[in-house]
Structures are given as C-alpha cells and as structure tokens.
Write an enzyme that holds these catalytic residues in place. Structure first.
Site, mmCIF file in Angstrom:
data_model
loop_
_atom_site.group_PDB
_atom_site.id
_atom_site.type_symbol
_atom_site.label_atom_id
_atom_site.label_comp_id
_atom_site.label_asym_id
_atom_site.label_seq_id
_atom_site.Cartn_x
_atom_site.Cartn_y
_atom_site.Cartn_z
ATOM 1 N N TYR A 136 13.346 -27.889 -18.191
ATOM 2 C CA TYR A 136 12.615 -28.544 -19.276
ATOM 3 C C TYR A 136 11.297 -29.130 -18.776
ATOM 4 O O TYR A 136 10.221 -28.661 -19.098
ATOM 5 C CB TYR A 136 13.481 -29.649 -19.889
ATOM 6 C CG TYR A 136 14.366 -29.218 -21.034
ATOM 7 C CD1 TYR A 136 14.840 -27.920 -21.142
ATOM 8 C CD2 TYR A 136 14.749 -30.131 -22.013
ATOM 9 C CE1 TYR A 136 15.655 -27.535 -22.196
ATOM 10 C CE2 TYR A 136 15.558 -29.758 -23.064
ATOM 11 C CZ TYR A 136 16.012 -28.462 -23.156
ATOM 12 O OH TYR A 136 16.816 -28.094 -24.207
ATOM 13 N N GLU A 252 22.682 -34.036 -23.781
ATOM 14 C CA GLU A 252 22.356 -34.532 -22.449
ATOM 15 C C GLU A 252 22.360 -36.056 -22.429
ATOM 16 O O GLU A 252 22.896 -36.673 -21.497
ATOM 17 C CB GLU A 252 20.984 -34.012 -22.002
ATOM 18 C CG GLU A 252 20.594 -34.503 -20.612
ATOM 19 C CD GLU A 252 19.193 -34.092 -20.203
ATOM 20 O OE1 GLU A 252 18.863 -34.249 -19.007
ATOM 21 O OE2 GLU A 252 18.420 -33.631 -21.066
#
Length: 388
Positions: A136, A252
């Site tokens: 990411y 997450e």
C-alpha cells in the site's frame, strides 16, 4: 434438538478435539515472535509440534473458522466462533497460523473476488502454504494513500508494473503481495487505482529490509521494475481498487485494534508484571488493573462489532476508533511492563526478555494501518459528525 443443546454439543465435541489434537508444546507462550507460525513456501517450523498443530487445524478449517468450507474454512457460525475462541483460551492454545492473508486479503477476496479467485487463493492461505504481504504505502503516499504512483501499463493480456512500495511488512519473507497500482493516470485521485495480486518471485520484484531502532526489521522497501502481472490477477473492477482498499483497511485496523484487547503472552498483565516484582507497587498495581479493565472493555467492544458484522453491519469508519484505542492500550501495556522491569528491562536480551525492543516496536502501532492523527480525524468527522 434445541439451540442450547446443539451449542453444548458443539462445545463438548470441540473440547474433546482440542484435548486430543493440541500438543502440550503448543499451549502457552504464543504471543512471542518465536511462538508464531506465519506459514508460506519457505516457512521453517520451529518444532514437529508446530507443524502437527497447523496440519490438524487446517484439516478441520480451524485456521479460518468462519470461512466457508469450500474455501478452506470450518463454516462456523458467529456463536460457534465465540465458543471456538473460548475453548482455545481455556487451554491457552497458540494460534495455529497468523497471516496477512487471513486478516486482510482473505476478507477482501471473500467480498470482492470471483468464485474462481476464491477457490484458487483462499485454501492455500487457510493451509498456511502461501504467505502474503501488503503493498500500500509509498514514499509519497502514506497517510495520503490515494496518492499512489506505482503504475501499471496496459499491455493487452497483462499490466507492466513499475514503482516502489515502502513499509511492506515481511516482504522479504512473503510469497505474494497484494498491491494498489495506478492503472489510469488521467482519472481523479481516488479513481484509476486497481487492486493487483503479484508474485514476489516474478522478474523485476526486489525487496530491501529497513533496519529499525528496536533491533527487529519486519519492514521492507519493495521495488517493481517492468513486472508482468496477468489480467486475471485483479481483484474487483479495474480502476475501482480503492473500494477494495478501503474494505481491506477496515479489517487491517480491526486486526491492529485486537492487540489492545489481548493479554500479554496469553496471561493477565498483573501476572506478567509480578514475574519481576514480588510485590507490585500500589500505583503500578492500580495502573495495571486499569489497563486490564480497559483491555476487557476493548475486547467486548470488538465482539459487539463482530456481532454487528454478522448482521450485515460492518464497523465502517468506527474501525478508526477501534484501531486508535487498540494502539494506545498496547503502548500502555508495554510502558507498564518496562516500568515494572526497572533497569533489567533496558537490556535487549536479559531475564525479562526483550522488553525494550517490544516497547519500541509498539511505537510503530501509531503509524501502521493509518496514523493516530488520521484515525482521530476520521472519528471526529465521520463518527462524531464534528465540523472539519
């Protein structure tokens, strides 16, 4: 048969199975890095017992108990999942497998993936055969994640990916990476991003570990140079990867928040602190009790959100609140452990273990998965509805 009877039967059968299949070596001590099984093609088991425990659990679907059976899970209901964790905790059983594939990619695939992708990717995750990492953040796209510049050029049957990711945890040990890649440079910021699955052994993929002050280096830089990614390795819709990214970030953050609800090393904080002090200082004892109560409340809050998710109401923006509180509780727990250890806790490998390294590692909790400042901003604007 009544619901109560069926629940009792499930608990009894599970308890019998756990007693027969969980090796004594896999009970207790699972919170340390040495006690964790990450799995993957190159994973080296620390003992025969660790392998046997993983094999037993994966054969029953207990590494991912709520996933559908056809994708490697046990298909447990939410109530059965609660019983499963209660019985695991009762015997202090270690988690058979920890994995970014379980915590993050798996839920995203279950929600956005095609049936073929689920069949292909999920069972190996459940069996611990493939280890995933997350691509990411970039040097210019941390809190402003939508600013990713890693680019995929359309080559007909594949994308040609070039760019760099940073803070890719355990990338040097992973087999695959799920990454945000800009596939339309002309689109608006949050658009034009696709969610791609990339093999870490592909030509053009390179990782470089990042050294940390804690002495532990889970983080890496990851570079892509003309990496060919087949078109069937996109999850969701082309150029709509931001939808997948947001969904995954929710999971997450919930995963990170769980660290605040867990007891240190599977034991109550007071018990851990008493290992180094025969009689805890009254102030330290009060602080430990307060931290334990907050952790229990955090655990109940997480359970409530899981129940809401079962009813089709996910945590959504409230995951920012959970992530922030879990981060703060985990840092507080390690602050107390450092205080209780005194000068011995300053040692990197002493009688109380690497408490200094563990304490330093908690500082990264305030950054990974979204900084605490960003989490508070989300809570203020999207949860409490306060003006910008």
């Amino acid at each position: 048969m009544s619901e109560v009877q069926s629940t009792d039967d499930f608990r009894a059968q599970l308890r019998e199975w756990l007693e027969a299949n969980c090796p004594p070596e896999m009970r207790g001590g699972g919170a340390t890095e040495e006690g964790i099984c990450w799995g993957g093609k190159n994973w080296v088991f620390t003992s025969d017992a660790q392998k046997a425990w993983l094999d037993s659990c994966s054969s029953k679907g207990y590494t991912v108990p709520t996933w559908p059976v056809e994708y490697g899970g046990a298909g447990l209901t939410r109530d059965q999942e609660k019983i499963f964790h209660e019985e695991m905790n009762r015997i202090d059983a270690r988690s058979p497998l920890q994995s970014f594939g379980i915590w993050m990619l798996g839920p995203a695939l279950l929600h956005f993936g095609s049936h073929e992708q689920k069949l292909h990717y999920l069972p190996p995750i459940a069996r611990g055969e493939v280890r995933w990492c997350q691509g990411y953040s970039e040097p210019g796209a941390g809190s402003d994640l939508a600013n990713v510049q890693t680019h995929g050029e359309d080559q007909g049957d594949h994308w040609l990916v070039n760019g760099q990711k940073i803070w890719t945890s355990y990338a040097d040990k992973a087999d695959q990476i799920f990454a945000l890649v800009r596939t339309d440079r002309e689109a608006k910021k949050h658009l034009g991003i696709s969610f791609l699955l990339i093999d870490m052994e592909d030509d053009g993929v390179e990782t470089r570990p990042i050294k940390m002050i804690s002495g532990i280096s889970p983080f890496c830089e990851t570079f892509f140079t003309d990496v060919k990614v087949p078109k069937d390795r996109i999850v969701g819709t082309e150029n709509r990867g931001w939808d997948v990214a947001k969904y995954l970030l929710t999971h997450e953050r919930e995963m990170i928040s769980g660290s605040g609800a867990l007891e240190a090393g599977g034991r109550a904080l007071g018990a851990v602190l008493s290992d180094t002090l025969e009689a805890l200082d009254a102030t330290l004892k009060a602080d430990a009790m307060r931290c334990e109560i907050d952790a229990l409340a955090m655990g109940l809050t997480l359970e409530r959100y899981k129940d809401q998710a079962e009813a089709g109401q996910g945590a959504g923006d409230a995951s920012a609140m959970l992530k922030y509180m879990g981060t703060e509780l985990n840092k507080q727990r390690h602050e107390l452990m450092m205080t209780a250890g005194g000068s011995a806790a300053l040692e990197w490998d002493g009688d109380v273990g690497n408490r200094a390294g563990d304490w330093l590692r908690t500082k990264a909790n305030s950054i990974e998965g979204g900084t605490s400042e960003v989490m508070l901003s989300i809570v203020s604007r999207r949860v409490l509805g306060l003006p910008a």
